[in-house]
Design a protein around this motif. Structure first.
Motif, mmCIF file in Angstrom:
data_model
loop_
_atom_site.group_PDB
_atom_site.id
_atom_site.type_symbol
_atom_site.label_atom_id
_atom_site.label_comp_id
_atom_site.label_asym_id
_atom_site.label_seq_id
_atom_site.Cartn_x
_atom_site.Cartn_y
_atom_site.Cartn_z
ATOM 1 N N SER A 85 0.850 -1.187 0.000
ATOM 2 C CA SER A 85 0.000 0.000 0.000
ATOM 3 C C SER A 85 0.885 1.235 0.000
ATOM 4 N N VAL A 86 0.345 2.342 -0.476
ATOM 5 C CA VAL A 86 1.126 3.581 -0.537
ATOM 6 C C VAL A 86 1.591 4.013 0.863
ATOM 7 N N PRO A 87 0.728 4.026 1.876
ATOM 8 C CA PRO A 87 1.209 4.443 3.200
ATOM 9 C C PRO A 87 2.301 3.540 3.748
ATOM 10 N N PHE A 88 2.099 2.216 3.659
ATOM 11 C CA PHE A 88 3.093 1.317 4.220
ATOM 12 C C PHE A 88 4.386 1.377 3.423
ATOM 13 N N GLY A 89 4.270 1.424 2.103
ATOM 14 C CA GLY A 89 5.467 1.518 1.284
ATOM 15 C C GLY A 89 6.245 2.782 1.556
ATOM 16 N N THR A 90 5.529 3.902 1.675
ATOM 17 C CA THR A 90 6.175 5.202 1.856
ATOM 18 C C THR A 90 6.762 5.370 3.253
ATOM 19 N N HIS A 91 6.002 4.996 4.266
ATOM 20 C CA HIS A 91 6.404 5.305 5.642
ATOM 21 C C HIS A 91 7.127 4.170 6.353
ATOM 22 N N CYS A 92 6.985 2.940 5.862
ATOM 23 C CA CYS A 92 7.602 1.803 6.553
ATOM 24 C C CYS A 92 8.662 1.086 5.727
ATOM 25 N N LEU A 93 8.378 0.842 4.434
ATOM 26 C CA LEU A 93 9.329 0.094 3.621
ATOM 27 C C LEU A 93 10.512 0.944 3.163
ATOM 28 N N LEU A 94 10.215 2.098 2.591
ATOM 29 C CA LEU A 94 11.292 2.910 2.013
ATOM 30 C C LEU A 94 12.384 3.273 3.030
ATOM 31 N N PRO A 95 12.045 3.579 4.282
ATOM 32 C CA PRO A 95 13.120 3.914 5.223
ATOM 33 C C PRO A 95 14.080 2.760 5.504
ATOM 34 N N ILE A 96 13.645 1.494 5.336
ATOM 35 C CA ILE A 96 14.525 0.370 5.667
ATOM 36 C C ILE A 96 15.046 -0.368 4.437
ATOM 37 N N LEU A 97 14.505 -0.091 3.257
ATOM 38 C CA LEU A 97 14.962 -0.782 2.050
ATOM 39 C C LEU A 97 16.459 -0.588 1.766
ATOM 40 N N PRO A 98 17.016 0.604 1.989
ATOM 41 C CA PRO A 98 18.467 0.735 1.763
ATOM 42 C C PRO A 98 19.284 -0.277 2.548
ATOM 43 N N THR A 99 18.852 -0.608 3.766
ATOM 44 C CA THR A 99 19.566 -1.607 4.560
ATOM 45 C C THR A 99 19.520 -2.969 3.883
ATOM 46 N N TYR A 100 18.329 -3.356 3.390
ATOM 47 C CA TYR A 100 18.212 -4.645 2.706
ATOM 48 C C TYR A 100 19.091 -4.681 1.463
ATOM 49 N N LEU A 101 19.101 -3.606 0.688
ATOM 50 C CA LEU A 101 19.890 -3.580 -0.544
ATOM 51 C C LEU A 101 21.393 -3.596 -0.255
ATOM 52 N N ARG A 102 21.801 -2.968 0.837
ATOM 53 C CA ARG A 102 23.222 -3.026 1.211
ATOM 54 C C ARG A 102 23.616 -4.444 1.614
ATOM 55 N N GLU A 103 22.709 -5.127 2.299
ATOM 56 C CA GLU A 103 23.008 -6.486 2.741
ATOM 57 C C GLU A 103 22.897 -7.498 1.606
ATOM 58 N N ASN A 104 22.160 -7.158 0.552
ATOM 59 C CA ASN A 104 21.931 -8.082 -0.565
ATOM 60 C C ASN A 104 22.201 -7.354 -1.885
ATOM 61 N N PRO A 105 23.457 -7.071 -2.193
ATOM 62 C CA PRO A 105 23.785 -6.237 -3.359
ATOM 63 C C PRO A 105 23.421 -6.869 -4.698
ATOM 64 N N ALA A 106 23.144 -8.181 -4.732
ATOM 65 C CA ALA A 106 22.805 -8.830 -6.001
ATOM 66 C C ALA A 106 21.300 -8.828 -6.264
ATOM 67 N N VAL A 107 20.516 -8.216 -5.379
ATOM 68 C CA VAL A 107 19.059 -8.156 -5.534
ATOM 69 C C VAL A 107 18.646 -6.772 -6.023
ATOM 70 N N THR A 108 17.718 -6.740 -6.965
ATOM 71 C CA THR A 108 17.088 -5.494 -7.407
ATOM 72 C C THR A 108 15.631 -5.516 -6.968
ATOM 73 N N VAL A 109 15.221 -4.539 -6.187
ATOM 74 C CA VAL A 109 13.840 -4.467 -5.690
ATOM 75 C C VAL A 109 13.004 -3.598 -6.620
ATOM 76 N N ASP A 110 11.917 -4.168 -7.114
ATOM 77 C CA ASP A 110 10.944 -3.451 -7.944
ATOM 78 C C ASP A 110 9.699 -3.240 -7.091
ATOM 79 N N LEU A 111 9.554 -2.031 -6.527
ATOM 80 C CA LEU A 111 8.473 -1.741 -5.591
ATOM 81 C C LEU A 111 7.316 -1.048 -6.302
ATOM 82 N N THR A 112 6.124 -1.616 -6.173
ATOM 83 C CA THR A 112 4.899 -1.001 -6.666
ATOM 84 C C THR A 112 4.018 -0.660 -5.481
ATOM 85 N N GLU A 113 3.567 0.589 -5.429
ATOM 86 C CA GLU A 113 2.700 1.031 -4.334
ATOM 87 C C GLU A 113 1.290 1.276 -4.872
#
Length: 307
Positions: free
Chosen positions: A99-127
């Motif tokens: 959802s737009v609220p959860f993606g914007t306020h909850c996912l986006l702030p922590i996604l950089p951490t996931y991408l740093r820990e998993n550099p071979a993954v590309t996240v395609d986020l749809t809100e």
């Protein structure tokens, strides 16, 4: 890519993206290479797989049947490879729907951490706040707030958020503060223009929960749109506390009718299609959400604070 499996993968990309140009971009090929591969495939099979115009591309009946068989074949190949490499690190494209609220306020702030820990993954986020199917959206993981409906998927609980009826101080100063749920009939209640599980607002009145259907001159396409309209003084809204906790803490929004709040909440789940061997990237992302949301934020979700 000039081989049968390569042509199959090109065909699947064309079917998914709806055009040679988009498929070429996704595969990092030229549109002419994609066109030639499709021509070779159709010539070898002796059927037309897609009808093409200057504006659109659509699969023929033969194309749809071929797509179904090829997707099963590719999935089997992936399964075979995973069976010989179970300890490999997460990699590849991970499609996430939220959802737009959860993606914007909850996912986006922590996604950089996931991408740093998993550099071979590309996240395609749809809100999107619309109720869409996991398979329909071709998502690997979908975050859903509220009751679950799809029996064909598995779910892992991430947390729970209570709800609040809120307005901006400017709106209350201009229109007055409602003292009873009945007073909402004389206020602008901000609503959604998409189908929801429950469109009414519950209130605790005289010891029982009563549903009130809000009315007002504005409907928004997402929770974030309604939040911004509320902040602008456009009316009164009912939103999840995970979405508006910072606004309440800063005073940008104030809770309305708190004495009538029934204390209801909505569970937050990560949904995924069950598979005998779940893709490593999917498993890693769900484990990451459980780890980061719960360790840092789940208690806050329950108590009404921000993610």
């Amino acid at each position: 890519m000039d081989n049968r499996l390569g042509e199959m993968m090109i065909f699947l990309a064309v079917a998914e993206h709806g055009s040679f140009v988009a498929a070429a971009r996704a595969l990092r090929l030229t549109p002419s290479a994609v066109s030639r591969a499709m021509a070779r495939l159709e010539q070898r099979l002796g059927v037309q797989l897609a009808s093409r115009t200057t504006r659109a591309l659509a699969l023929t009946a033969e194309g749809r049947a071929y797509r179904e068989r090829v997707e099963g074949l590719v999935a089997e190949i992936d399964s075979v490879e995973r069976s010989f490499d179970v300890d490999r690190s997460p990699r590849g494209l991970l499609r996430v729907n939220a959802s737009v609220p959860f993606g914007t306020h909850c996912l986006l702030p922590i996604l950089p951490t996931y991408l740093r820990e998993n550099p071979a993954v590309t996240v395609d986020l749809t809100e999107t706040d619309a109720l869409v199917g996991l398979v329909e959206e071709r998502a690997d993981v979908a975050i859903r707030v509220g009751p679950l409906r799809d029996a064909d998927v598995r779910a892992r609980k991430l947390g729970r958020s209570t709800m609040a009826v809120v307005a901006s101080p400017a709106y209350i100063q201009e229109r007055g503060e409602p003292m009873h749920p009945h007073d909402l009939e004389h206020h602008n209640c901000l609503r959604f223009n998409f189908r929801r599980s429950i469109d009414s607002w519950p209130f605790r009145i005289d010891g029982r929960t009563v549903q009130r259907t809000p009315t007002g001159p504005f409907l928004g396409s997402s929770g974030e749109t309604v939040r911004l309209m509320t902040l602008a003084g456009g009316g009164i809204a009912r939103l999840g506390r995970f979405h508006i906790a910072e606004d309440l803490a800063s005073g940008r929004l104030v809770e309305v009718l708190p004495a009538f709040n029934p204390g209801d909440g909505e569970d937050i789940h990560a949904l995924f299609v069950p598979h005998e061997r779940l893709a490593v990237r999917v498993r890693s992302f769900i484990d990451f959400l459980v780890r980061d949301l719960r360790l840092d934020q789940a208690a806050l979700l329950e108590s009404g604070h921000s993610c």
